[in-house]
Design a protein around this motif. Structure first.
Motif, short mmCIF file in Angstrom:
data_model
loop_
_atom_site.label_atom_id
_atom_site.label_comp_id
_atom_site.label_asym_id
_atom_site.label_seq_id
_atom_site.Cartn_x
_atom_site.Cartn_y
_atom_site.Cartn_z
N LEU A 59 4.45 6.16 4.61
CA LEU A 59 5.52 6.92 5.25
C LEU A 59 6.87 6.24 5.02
O LEU A 59 6.96 5.01 4.99
CB LEU A 59 5.27 7.04 6.76
CG LEU A 59 3.90 7.57 7.19
CD1 LEU A 59 3.85 7.69 8.71
CD2 LEU A 59 3.58 8.89 6.53
N HIS A 60 7.89 7.05 4.84
CA HIS A 60 9.26 6.55 4.73
C HIS A 60 10.10 7.42 5.65
O HIS A 60 10.25 8.63 5.43
CB HIS A 60 9.76 6.64 3.29
CG HIS A 60 11.10 6.00 3.08
ND1 HIS A 60 11.37 5.17 2.00
CD2 HIS A 60 12.26 6.05 3.80
CE1 HIS A 60 12.63 4.76 2.07
NE2 HIS A 60 13.18 5.28 3.15
N ALA A 79 9.11 -2.19 13.10
CA ALA A 79 8.04 -2.74 13.94
C ALA A 79 6.66 -2.29 13.46
O ALA A 79 5.67 -2.98 13.65
CB ALA A 79 8.25 -2.34 15.39
N LEU A 80 6.63 -1.10 12.82
CA LEU A 80 5.36 -0.56 12.33
C LEU A 80 5.21 -0.76 10.82
O LEU A 80 4.31 -0.19 10.20
CB LEU A 80 5.28 0.93 12.66
CG LEU A 80 5.28 1.27 14.16
CD1 LEU A 80 5.38 2.78 14.37
CD2 LEU A 80 4.04 0.72 14.84
N SER A 81 6.12 -1.54 10.23
CA SER A 81 6.08 -1.90 8.81
C SER A 81 6.30 -0.71 7.88
O SER A 81 5.71 -0.63 6.80
CB SER A 81 4.75 -2.60 8.47
OG SER A 81 4.60 -3.77 9.24
N TYR A 82 7.17 0.21 8.30
CA TYR A 82 7.53 1.33 7.46
C TYR A 82 9.01 1.23 7.08
O TYR A 82 9.84 0.76 7.88
CB TYR A 82 7.31 2.66 8.18
CG TYR A 82 5.87 3.01 8.42
CD1 TYR A 82 5.02 3.30 7.35
CD2 TYR A 82 5.36 3.06 9.70
CE1 TYR A 82 3.68 3.63 7.57
CE2 TYR A 82 4.03 3.39 9.94
CZ TYR A 82 3.20 3.67 8.86
OH TYR A 82 1.89 3.99 9.09
N PRO A 83 9.40 1.69 5.88
CA PRO A 83 10.82 1.70 5.52
C PRO A 83 11.56 2.82 6.24
O PRO A 83 10.96 3.82 6.64
CB PRO A 83 10.79 1.94 4.00
CG PRO A 83 9.51 2.66 3.76
CD PRO A 83 8.53 2.13 4.78
N ASP A 134 6.61 1.58 -3.89
CA ASP A 134 6.83 0.33 -4.62
C ASP A 134 5.58 -0.52 -4.61
O ASP A 134 4.99 -0.78 -3.56
CB ASP A 134 7.98 -0.46 -3.99
CG ASP A 134 9.31 0.25 -4.19
OD1 ASP A 134 9.38 1.11 -5.08
OD2 ASP A 134 10.26 -0.06 -3.45
N GLY A 135 5.16 -0.95 -5.80
CA GLY A 135 4.04 -1.88 -5.90
C GLY A 135 2.68 -1.24 -5.80
O GLY A 135 1.67 -1.92 -5.88
#
Length: 414
Positions: A59-60, A79-83, A134-135
């Motif tokens: 998710l972005h 906080a949820l490691s999303y961009p 990415d990646g």
């Protein structure tokens, strides 16, 4: 995001910091409570992240914002490691852009208002949709647009503030002395909040409705002094600044209005059109709630900022300062006023001191205009909605402008 409270007092863990209800007798005997909500966008982000349909997807999050909603989105997404990408109008202050970047957001500045920023944001999302993250070429990006105010989850998140008010607000003095509790789920007479698109106001009303329903069920099996209706209406004073008064103009017309642009310095209120739910709540509020619109000058908002800084040692932005000035102004030493009573299309025309000032010697406070029988025991809560788009330098500039006569235009007597 989080759970809703049972009526009066049940506490449950929440994934946000509970905001304090602070008694502030220095502001006013009548308006003596402050509360600081920061949960609406977080609730919306979490709802998408926890949706089973989004599990395993990259998710972005995207949001068009004048600042504060974008900042909340950036914190929640991070906080949820999303961009998170925040699209802001070109009028957004550098201090806010820097804070957004510090929160981990990619900031894109475009357009003169939120609508133009939002249109540009959609083009970015379309270009990104389906491309590999990415990646990891096997996982495509799923861009998700977050509306800053017009979404049920936004209102739901804000509404939890009302649950906290229900158990933080002490009982009225007469109830505490007698040991008998009246029929109020919320022993409050008024709530002052600022309005941009109306997400905050809609959430407050949603919370009041839920508390009334829940408390009504509890009341049905108990003995109360009144068993059918709450003692008083809760009066919501929806404040805006001149040049960002989409709600007041919509109420006057009886239908949604799109402003040609935002001319107010309170850019966090910079929605050129409110949500349909906002207008519906203003024109046809639920039982037990009365909504009043109030339009003040940017200079009034600045006075509120300086008052809060002096009395509470809190530095907030103009969108918050307008609520403080609503609670304490106008006073005889500051201005003279009259209440306009005209009706437009069957609706009460909103009072606007910017346009409606007269030369009467008798001054009536804003609160007394809207809250019947206001007295020193009345409970009025001032909602401080955010304070990121501000600095000491900005506050000093506003003070200087006030000393030089800012706000005396259009017949206003400072």
């Amino acid at each position: 995001m989080g759970s809703f409270e049972d009526p009066r007092q049940q506490r449950k863990p929440k994934p946000w910091i509970e905001t304090p209800l602070i008694e502030s007798t220095s502001l006013s005997q009548a308006a003596g409570w402050l509360t600081f909500p920061l949960r609406a966008i977080g609730n919306l982000v979490l709802s998408y992240a926890s949706d089973p349909a989004n599990q395993g997807k990259q998710l972005h999050f995207f949001i068009a914002s004048a600042g504060n909603a974008g900042l909340a989105a950036a914190f929640a997404a991070n906080a949820l490691s999303y961009p998170c990408t925040v699209c802001v109008p070109i009028t957004t202050k550098p201090v806010m852009v820097a804070k957004l970047q510090e929160a981990g957001a990619t900031v894109v500045q475009h357009g003169a208002n939120l609508d133009e920023a939002s249109t540009h944001m959609k083009s970015i999302m379309d270009a990104l949709r389906g491309k590999p993250a990415d990646g990891d070429s096997a996982v495509p990006v799923v861009p998700i647009a977050l509306h800053p105010f017009d979404h049920e989850k936004i209102w739901e998140g804000v509404s939890t503030m009302v649950d906290e008010l229900a158990y933080q607000m002490p009982p009225r003095e007469d109830e505490a002395e007698s040991g008998e509790f009246d029929d109020e789920s919320l022993p409050i007479d008024g709530i002052i909040c600022s309005v941009g698109g109306g997400g905050l106001m809609n959430g407050i009303i949603m919370g009041i409705e839920r508390q009334e329903r829940m408390y009504g069920k509890a009341r049905a099996g108990s003995t109360y002094t009144n068993s059918t209706e709450r003692r008083n209406n809760i009066h919501i004073i929806a404040t805006e600044t001149q040049g960002a008064d989409a709600l007041a103009q919509a109420v006057a017309k009886g239908s949604l209005v799109s402003l040609p642009g935002i001319t107010s310095l309170a850019t966090s209120l910079g929605a050129i059109r409110v949500a349909q739910r906002t207008l519906d709540n203003a024109l046809y509020p639920p039982a037990g709630v009365k909504v009043h619109t109030l339009v003040l000058h940017d200079a009034d908002a600045a006075k509120g900022v300086l008052t809060l800084a002096e009395d509470q040692k809190l530095l907030v932005e103009l969108a918050c300062g307008i609520c403080v000035e609503t609670a304490i102004g106008p006073t005889p030493s500051r201005r003279k006023s009259k209440l306009q009573g005209k009706r437009v299309n069957g609706h009460q025309k909103p009072f606007s001191p910017v346009n409606d000032y007269g030369t009467q010697t008798e001054v009536q406070s804003y609160l007394r205009r809207f809250i019947p029988n206001l007295n020193s025991k009345s409970r009025v809560v001032i909602v401080i909605c955010g304070g990121s788009n501000v600095s000491l330098e900005m506050a000093a500039e506003w003070r200087q402008k006030l000393e030089e006569g800012w706000g005396t235009e259009n017949g206003i007597v400072a």
